[in-house]
Scaffold this active site. Sequence first.
Site, short mmCIF file in Angstrom:
data_model
loop_
_atom_site.label_atom_id
_atom_site.label_comp_id
_atom_site.label_asym_id
_atom_site.label_seq_id
_atom_site.Cartn_x
_atom_site.Cartn_y
_atom_site.Cartn_z
N GLN A 206 0.83 -1.21 0.00
CA GLN A 206 0.00 0.00 0.00
C GLN A 206 0.86 1.27 0.00
OE1 GLN A 206 -0.56 -2.68 1.86
NE2 GLN A 206 -2.71 -2.98 2.37
N ASP A 247 -6.64 1.40 12.46
CA ASP A 247 -7.84 0.64 12.08
C ASP A 247 -8.79 0.48 13.25
OD1 ASP A 247 -5.66 -0.28 10.02
OD2 ASP A 247 -7.65 -0.62 9.16
#
Length: 374
Positions: A206, A247
């Site tokens: 990512q 997260d």
Amino acid sequence: VNPGPLPSALEWEGGIPGTLLLLDQTLLPDEERRLRIDRVAPLIEAIQRLAVRGAPALGCAGAYGAVLAAQSLQGEPASSRLARLEESAARLAAARPTAVNLARGVERILVRARALSAAAGDPPGGWARELLDEARAFHREDEVTCRAIGRNGAALLSERPAILTHCNAGALATGGAGTALAVVYAARDSGRQVSVFANETRPLLQGARLTAWELQRAGIPVTLEVDAAAGALLASGRVDAVVVGADRIAANGDVANKIGTYPLAVLAREHGVPFYVAAPLTTIDATCPDGGAIPVEQRPPEEVLEAAGRRFAPPGVPAWNPAFDVTPARLVTALITEAGVVRAPDRAAIAALLAGRPAGGPAPLARQTPTSSG
Ligand code: MRU
């Protein structure tokens, strides 16, 4: 440099009926292609293969996904459609386990759907139309939140800050400008000469594929390194602050983020570099007492055993592939939220933050005392 607009990870096209458009992040940086999603099952599939990813973007996808379910139930009798919506919503919320925002986005629509079901008759524009308005409001709130996170975080930085980040916590990961990268954008917009070191973020890259693409497109100088170079980079003294997203944040301030975040926090502490976590309040899960209670997604071993479609590990060797790790709160210099900056987050500070009483505020970037000479 004339930076273009930030990329948008997702948007709703049309009214009811309408379609969810997702920028397929698995194809970046080679191709910018939008997926047209009009049912819950392909959305779950897109979430699981990371076509849409990043905690706040997953929240928006969850909200719009619940609207997709609702629009497919438009013709159903009012007596059964709420139960059927709840079923689809449960499957959607469980598509990935770690980012709490996904379930939050879904829940936001369910709360509205339950309230509408309790009222007599459908609203004038229709049931699904009301839920779409709610999803759009949720998305807009995320956009505003990202801007506030950016402002609050930029106030922590020096005039020429070099930031180290991990994974992608930018526009691609949210419904707005990002979390960690919103701090970078806000710093640039306030006249600072900001530059970024991006960890490539094995195994799904990512950092290399998304953060480098997004920052280059925005005209921010970005340098890529392998994750294992972070120690040498921090030891070199070239990094002023580490800024990452999250997260899920537990009630005691422990932070789940992309695998490789925890070693970065340890290294930052070792070298006296501030370690900032930028995240919206929707990422804090007060029902998780500490990081040990955060469910960590395990992903297929092939992601580790293979690269670019080629297997390079010997046959028969297993792989361990957790998608996230947990950084203990004591390694977090400050939590940057839309509601303010919480230095040295702990259970009491998180409770105060959620109760609307954030402790402390922006303070200038300062080097900390290293745990040993770096
Ligand atoms: O597996 P991913 O790509 O969804 O993981 C994303 C991250 O770990 C991000 O750092 C996090 O969601 C914060 S995004 C603002």
